[in-house]
Motif scaffolding. Sequence first.
Motif, PDB file in Angstrom:
ATOM      1  N   SER A   1      26.207 -41.473  -8.950  1.00  0.00           N
ATOM      2  CA  SER A   1      26.291 -40.237  -8.154  1.00  0.00           C
ATOM      3  C   SER A   1      27.531 -39.416  -8.480  1.00  0.00           C
ATOM      4  O   SER A   1      27.610 -38.248  -8.129  1.00  0.00           O
ATOM      5  CB  SER A   1      26.265 -40.568  -6.657  1.00  0.00           C
ATOM      6  OG  SER A   1      27.398 -41.311  -6.288  1.00  0.00           O
TER       7      SER A   1
ATOM      8  N   PRO B   1      27.691 -35.122 -12.155  1.00  0.00           N
ATOM      9  CA  PRO B   1      26.921 -33.958 -11.714  1.00  0.00           C
ATOM     10  C   PRO B   1      25.663 -33.720 -12.552  1.00  0.00           C
ATOM     11  O   PRO B   1      24.779 -32.977 -12.142  1.00  0.00           O
ATOM     12  CB  PRO B   1      27.907 -32.793 -11.856  1.00  0.00           C
ATOM     13  CG  PRO B   1      28.908 -33.251 -12.841  1.00  0.00           C
ATOM     14  CD  PRO B   1      29.002 -34.742 -12.702  1.00  0.00           C
TER      15      PRO B   1
ATOM     16  N   THR C   1      20.327 -36.614 -12.814  1.00  0.00           N
ATOM     17  CA  THR C   1      19.181 -35.972 -12.173  1.00  0.00           C
ATOM     18  C   THR C   1      18.768 -36.681 -10.896  1.00  0.00           C
ATOM     19  O   THR C   1      18.485 -36.039  -9.881  1.00  0.00           O
ATOM     20  CB  THR C   1      17.990 -35.930 -13.159  1.00  0.00           C
ATOM     21  OG1 THR C   1      18.424 -35.286 -14.356  1.00  0.00           O
ATOM     22  CG2 THR C   1      16.821 -35.180 -12.580  1.00  0.00           C
TER      23      THR C   1
ATOM     24  N   ARG D   1      21.183 -35.922  -8.093  1.00  0.00           N
ATOM     25  CA  ARG D   1      21.043 -34.540  -7.610  1.00  0.00           C
ATOM     26  C   ARG D   1      19.830 -34.411  -6.687  1.00  0.00           C
ATOM     27  O   ARG D   1      19.853 -33.643  -5.731  1.00  0.00           O
ATOM     28  CB  ARG D   1      20.953 -33.570  -8.785  1.00  0.00           C
ATOM     29  CG  ARG D   1      22.322 -33.440  -9.481  1.00  0.00           C
ATOM     30  CD  ARG D   1      22.373 -32.271 -10.428  1.00  0.00           C
ATOM     31  NE  ARG D   1      22.418 -30.983  -9.763  1.00  0.00           N
ATOM     32  CZ  ARG D   1      23.506 -30.411  -9.253  1.00  0.00           C
ATOM     33  NH1 ARG D   1      24.654 -31.039  -9.306  1.00  0.00           N
ATOM     34  NH2 ARG D   1      23.450 -29.226  -8.705  1.00  0.00           N
TER      35      ARG D   1
ATOM     36  N   LEU E   1      26.342 -33.776  -5.626  1.00  0.00           N
ATOM     37  CA  LEU E   1      26.796 -32.757  -6.571  1.00  0.00           C
ATOM     38  C   LEU E   1      27.654 -33.354  -7.683  1.00  0.00           C
ATOM     39  O   LEU E   1      28.077 -32.653  -8.579  1.00  0.00           O
ATOM     40  CB  LEU E   1      27.615 -31.688  -5.839  1.00  0.00           C
ATOM     41  CG  LEU E   1      26.905 -30.940  -4.715  1.00  0.00           C
ATOM     42  CD1 LEU E   1      27.871 -29.964  -4.055  1.00  0.00           C
ATOM     43  CD2 LEU E   1      25.681 -30.226  -5.259  1.00  0.00           C
TER      44      LEU E   1
END
Length: 196
Positions: A68, A71, A74, A77, A82
């Motif tokens: 995580s 950024p 995928t 997100r 972010l």
Amino acid sequence: VRSFAKACPPADILIANAGIQVVSDLKRTEDGIEETFGVNHVAHYLLLAMMLPKMRPFARVILTISGSHDPDNTMARRFGFLGGLYTSFDRLVEGDVGIEDAERTLGMHRYATSQFFGYDPGLVPNTSLAREHRGALRHLYRLIGPLLSLHPDATTAKASGASLAWMATTPKLQGKTGEHYEFTRKPVAIWSGADH
């Protein structure tokens, strides 16, 4: 951490695997550090610093982290992450990731920011990581957990744990340093912005 490190005998392997995601009100450790950053990052480094004199030559140190922080990840997100929002150490200790948002969302950003590099266990549904979410969201996570398990990027706690054990014990990694692996036991590239 301090009492464990003092009591621990000499070691060949150190795995820093603690992880929480506080998405309710801002919480602090006994030392006054924002809890997510304190547990996921500072505690690991305190443990490592205290254990280094006890580590045997060629010992392995593995930090469990989360994708995580990236950024460009995928999957992260899709869940609203972010990527790491690095401000400064002092600001992160206070829980300040440099943006204003709802406390739940700030908690997710603090989690992503606290995740540095090492072993990424992958998306592991049906764990207690979402225990800090408020009632409806926590219940929804429990309901969709089995569906998330079907996602090709998902794994199980047992499989992820087996990969972590492999990383800690396989002769294939003897003498290697600074590498980053995911639950598939494959090395992964570090996010290109990690050194900023």
